[in-house]
Design an enzyme around this catalytic site. Structure first.
Site, PDB file in Angstrom:
ATOM      1  N   CYS B   1       0.702   7.119  -8.739  1.00 15.87           N
ATOM      2  CA  CYS B   1      -0.607   6.832  -8.111  1.00 15.87           C
ATOM      3  C   CYS B   1      -1.102   8.068  -7.386  1.00 15.87           C
ATOM      4  CB  CYS B   1      -0.490   5.740  -7.067  1.00 15.87           C
ATOM      5  SG  CYS B   1      -0.010   4.159  -7.710  1.00 15.87           S
ATOM      6  N   THR B   2      -2.433   8.184  -7.333  1.00 19.99           N
ATOM      7  CA  THR B   2      -3.078   9.211  -6.512  1.00 19.99           C
ATOM      8  C   THR B   2      -4.182   8.527  -5.722  1.00 19.99           C
ATOM      9  OG1 THR B   2      -2.666  10.895  -8.194  1.00 19.99           O
ATOM     10  CG2 THR B   2      -4.349  11.388  -6.530  1.00 19.99           C
ATOM     11  N   THR B 177       0.062  11.238  -3.307  1.00 21.73           N
ATOM     12  CA  THR B 177       0.536  10.747  -4.602  1.00 21.73           C
ATOM     13  C   THR B 177       1.720   9.828  -4.315  1.00 21.73           C
ATOM     14  OG1 THR B 177       1.897  12.743  -4.894  1.00 21.73           O
ATOM     15  CG2 THR B 177      -0.314  12.737  -5.892  1.00 21.73           C
ATOM     16  N   ASN B 178       2.960  10.295  -4.571  1.00 23.32           N
ATOM     17  CA  ASN B 178       4.115   9.414  -4.277  1.00 23.32           C
ATOM     18  C   ASN B 178       5.234  10.187  -3.611  1.00 23.32           C
ATOM     19  OD1 ASN B 178       2.844   8.303  -7.112  1.00 23.32           O
ATOM     20  ND2 ASN B 178       3.437   6.644  -5.735  1.00 23.32           N
ATOM     21  N   ARG B 191       1.644  15.845  -9.219  1.00 26.78           N
ATOM     22  CA  ARG B 191       0.223  15.566  -9.452  1.00 26.78           C
ATOM     23  C   ARG B 191      -0.604  15.980  -8.233  1.00 26.78           C
ATOM     24  NH1 ARG B 191       0.931  10.509  -8.923  1.00 26.78           N
ATOM     25  NH2 ARG B 191       3.208  10.567  -9.009  1.00 26.78           N
TER      26      ARG B 191
END
Lengths: 123, 253
Positions: B1-2, B177-178, B191
């Site tokens: 995810c972003t 992000t994560n 990312r």
């Protein structure tokens, strides 16, 4: 332009909005939920429209569970043990989950698993 | 995810996210896609939650999932959450729950409660920062005034190194992000760098719903796990969501 080796980093894209082309697979439909309805009735209309997709996801998760535990014990655990947890979950979420299981026909244990997947998935 | 929250030169806040989910849960060799990600896309719905026929909040959901991952209380605050990995993870929280120790909150029920009941950015921030959780998480919260945005990095019991917008110091957006923002992301899954590169290239002067969508459409920020993109503007009370695809060649995550 794109580098043809992982992570396939692109030059920053421009002009992508409004969405179209190969990276756009459709808009997301809108629904209204009336929070004054009893919790187990709130999601009925959405689930009526999305029932087949829910059943298809549940089957994919079952296939995944069977791939990890071919004996089917994991699936049995989900269908027999998880429903025992439902009333330990906070209201109104437990009632909403029951209503979704009823409306979709997906077993309660699997509907509950979908809703606590975030915690389970960290395993 | 972003997830990201950006402030434009007029003090408007734009909150956007790519929802990436389905890692390691079955790869479809024929279609070069993740099985679960593709099963989730048809379940996507935008929901307007109402009471007394007034909108309480709006969200993007997977049908059948009653918790919240992406939502807006129009004109008040916006909220997204990203997955956080930690050894002190959800399985410990679940074990405690089964053994009867139930003082923690399930992550998505907390976000649902916040969107449904909080009445301000400050209240939402306090609830997301202080409530004990069953699993670690990142909460990305945007308010309705200039400077009101933060990344809340949560362990099960603590709020670690909150990161706030600081426009005067040049931080006109926050992006998650994560990975913990004070550490380098895993080099195999970076990312953050390409997303920040594109945000910086866009510049604050040009930030808008359109240019944020461009950033979230750039590989590998867009990848094979990306199910949807959501764009929210708290000042307008709008939420738009789009189902995504990432044509090969494209990173699996």
């Amino acid at each position: 332009s794109l580098q043809y080796v992982p992570p396939y980093t692109e030059d920053c894209r421009t002009g992508m909005y409004p969405p179209s082309g190969p990276t756009f697979k459709g808009a997301v439909p809108w629904y209204t939920i009336n929070l004054e309805l009893p919790p187990n009735k709130r999601w009925t209309q959405i689930i009526a429209d999305k029932k087949d997709a829910m059943i298809s996801l549940a089957q994919a998760v079952r296939d995944l569970a069977d791939a990890f535990v071919p004996s089917g014990r994991l699936e049995e655990l989900v269908d027999k043990a998880l429903p025992l947890m439902i009333d330990t979950l906070p209201y109104p979420f437990n009632e909403e989950i029951k209503g979704i299981a009823t409306a979709s026909g997906v077993p309660l244990g699997e509907t509950l698993l979908l809703n606590i997947f975030y915690e389970v998935f960290t395993v | 995810c972003t997830s990201l929250v950006a402030e434009d030169p007029h003090g408007n806040l734009i909150h956007a996210r790519n929802m990436d989910f389905g890692l390691f849960m079955g790869w479809d060799m024929k279609n070069h896609s993740w099985v679960i990600t593709e099963k989730l896309k048809p379940l996507l719905v935008n929901v307007d939650f109402r009471r007394n026929n007034n909108t309480v909040f709006k969200s993007t959901n997977f049908a059948g999932y009653v918790g919240m991952l992406t939502g807006i209380q129009p004109h008040v605050f916006t909220l997204t959450m990203n997955e956080r990995f930690s050894l002190d993870g959800g399985y410990i929280g679940i074990l405690e729950w089964i053994l009867g120790k139930r003082d923690g909150m399930w992550m998505s029920f907390l976000t649902r409660s916040v969107l449904e009941n909080a009445t301000s950015y400050a209240e939402a921030k306090k609830l997301l920062s202080d409530t004990k959780l069953l699993a670690p998480a990142y909460f990305i919260l945007g308010g309705n005034r200039s400077g009101e945005a933060c990344i809340i990095t949560r362990s099960r019991t603590h709020n670690l190194n909150p990161l706030e917008l600081a426009v005067k110091q040049g931080r006109w957006y926050v992006l998650e992000t994560n990975y913990d923002h004070w550490k380098e992301p895993l080099f195999l899954d970076n990312r953050r760098t390409p997303a920040m590169k594109c945000m910086n290239q866009t510049t604050q002067a040009n930030i808008s719903i359109k240019t944020v969508y461009d950033v979230l459409s750039t590989k590998p920020v867009l990848n094979k796990l990306t199910a949807y993109t959501t764009l929210m503007e708290v000042s307008k009370g709008t939420l738009e969501s789009y189902i995504r695809d990432c044509p090969s060649p494209c990173m699996p995550w």
